[in-house]
Write an enzyme that holds these catalytic residues in place. Structure first.
Site, mmCIF file in Angstrom:
data_model
loop_
_atom_site.group_PDB
_atom_site.id
_atom_site.type_symbol
_atom_site.label_atom_id
_atom_site.label_comp_id
_atom_site.label_asym_id
_atom_site.label_seq_id
_atom_site.Cartn_x
_atom_site.Cartn_y
_atom_site.Cartn_z
ATOM 1 N N VAL A 100 0.886 -2.819 0.475
ATOM 2 C CA VAL A 100 0.469 -4.217 0.382
ATOM 3 C C VAL A 100 -1.049 -4.264 0.286
ATOM 4 O O VAL A 100 -1.752 -3.627 1.080
ATOM 5 C CB VAL A 100 0.957 -5.032 1.591
ATOM 6 N N ALA A 114 -0.854 3.730 12.265
ATOM 7 C CA ALA A 114 -1.974 2.811 12.048
ATOM 8 C C ALA A 114 -1.497 1.379 11.868
ATOM 9 O O ALA A 114 -2.130 0.429 12.351
ATOM 10 C CB ALA A 114 -2.772 3.255 10.824
ATOM 11 N N ASP A 115 -0.366 1.200 11.183
ATOM 12 C CA ASP A 115 0.139 -0.155 10.949
ATOM 13 C C ASP A 115 0.522 -0.846 12.250
ATOM 14 O O ASP A 115 0.324 -2.059 12.409
ATOM 15 C CB ASP A 115 1.328 -0.118 9.988
ATOM 16 N N ARG A 116 1.046 -0.081 13.200
ATOM 17 C CA ARG A 116 1.451 -0.672 14.482
ATOM 18 C C ARG A 116 0.224 -1.136 15.270
ATOM 19 O O ARG A 116 0.245 -2.205 15.897
ATOM 20 C CB ARG A 116 2.270 0.335 15.285
ATOM 21 N N VAL A 144 -0.631 0.906 3.528
ATOM 22 C CA VAL A 144 0.278 1.821 2.841
ATOM 23 C C VAL A 144 1.457 2.129 3.748
ATOM 24 O O VAL A 144 1.301 2.759 4.799
ATOM 25 C CB VAL A 144 -0.434 3.130 2.444
ATOM 26 N N GLY A 145 2.641 1.675 3.347
ATOM 27 C CA GLY A 145 3.864 1.982 4.069
ATOM 28 C C GLY A 145 4.697 2.984 3.300
ATOM 29 O O GLY A 145 4.393 3.311 2.144
ATOM 30 N N ASN A 146 5.773 3.459 3.906
ATOM 31 C CA ASN A 146 6.602 4.470 3.256
ATOM 32 C C ASN A 146 7.293 3.941 2.003
ATOM 33 O O ASN A 146 7.505 4.694 1.053
ATOM 34 C CB ASN A 146 7.658 4.989 4.240
ATOM 35 N N THR A 147 7.636 2.668 1.997
ATOM 36 C CA THR A 147 8.331 2.072 0.856
ATOM 37 C C THR A 147 7.403 1.245 -0.015
ATOM 38 O O THR A 147 7.411 1.368 -1.240
ATOM 39 C CB THR A 147 9.500 1.191 1.340
ATOM 40 N N THR A 193 10.360 0.335 6.517
ATOM 41 C CA THR A 193 11.261 1.462 6.314
ATOM 42 C C THR A 193 11.932 1.818 7.633
ATOM 43 O O THR A 193 13.130 2.104 7.687
ATOM 44 C CB THR A 193 10.486 2.664 5.757
#
Length: 262
Positions: A13, A109-111, A7-10, A133
């Site tokens: 996936v 978390a994504d990093r 879950v990203g800001n924009t 983003t």
């Protein structure tokens, strides 16, 4: 099968793995106001379209930088998939990768997921650039340590700010780099500034970070605009748009996690 969600800001996936193979992935908008039932309807439609039965999903792993979405996904998993998802944060991967940050909990978390995936694949010092983003730069040592990084406004955020604040400049679509850096009209000049400017930003940051690292790191790009900016960069070596999904799979398959979810 394994469902992974980033879950990203924009964008959000989703990917489905059968063993180590990514058999399907989707990119959808992140809608903070969505309800559990709305997300379920969307997920079902995506799965039906690709002839994937939701009941075959035995495990789910999620990384998120959008807290308002977390309860929606958690409830979706428990209500419709009959399972508790594995949530990824710095604490959950501390045994996979040391995080050399003054406060590890601050690292998105994504990093961390990108770092775990990239080191698993390439086993060397590296700089990972994620064009989302925000554009993030993450440095990984040859020992597999997360050293830290840098965060800049994302490509589209920067472009949107330009269009909003400079009233005489037209809004342009950015699909490919212009042939020349020196634009001969306003539209090409804007495209050049955005695309080649971000390419130069990448090259400058890679040079400075490499000097601090004292190595010649492999430079890996991921994210929606990675291919576009890589074409304008002299330092990006690899574009890997499945990096985050692959990282979630790698983490989920660690014995400490996979055994607990079976």
């Amino acid at each position: 099968m394994l469902l992974v969600i980033d879950v990203g800001n924009t964008n959000t996936v989703l990917g489905v793995f059968n063993g180590n193979t990514l058999i399907q992935d989707w990119r959808i908008r992140t809608i903070r106001e969505s309800t559990v039932d709305e997300f379920n309807l969307l997920a079902k439609a995506l799965f039906v379209d690709k002839k994937i039965d939701l009941s075959t999903i035995k495990r789910t792993v999620i990384s998120s930088v959008v807290p308002p979405i977390n309860s929606i996904l958690d409830t979706f998993c428990t209500r419709y998939l009959n399972q508790k998802p594995l949530w990824i944060d710095p604490a959950s991967v501390k045994n996979l990768m040391p995080i050399c940050y003054s406060n590890p909990a601050e690292v998105g978390a994504d990093r961390i997921v990108n770092a775990v995936a990239a080191f698993e694949r390439y086993k060397t010092s590296m700089i990972i650039i994620d064009f989302g983003t925000a554009t993030t730069f993450d440095a990984i040592s040859a020992k597999g340590e997360y050293l830290g990084g840098a965060i800049t406004p994302g490509v589209m955020i920067s472009a949107e700010a330009l269009f909003q604040r400079a009233s005489k400049l037209p809004r342009v679509e950015i699909f490919r780099r212009p042939q020349n850096v020196i634009g001969k009209n306003t539209i090409d000049s804007i495209k050049s500034g955005i695309i080649y400017g971000n390419g130069a930003l990448v090259d400058g940051m890679v040079k400075r970070m490499s000097k601090e690292m004292g190595t010649t790191p492999k430079v890996i790009a991921t994210g929606g605009l990675a291919v576009l900016i890589a074409d304008a960069s002299e330092t990006i070596e690899i574009v890997d748009n499945a990096l985050t999904l692959e990282g979630l799979r790698i983490i989920a398959d660690q014995p400490v996690f996979s055994e607990g979810q079976r």
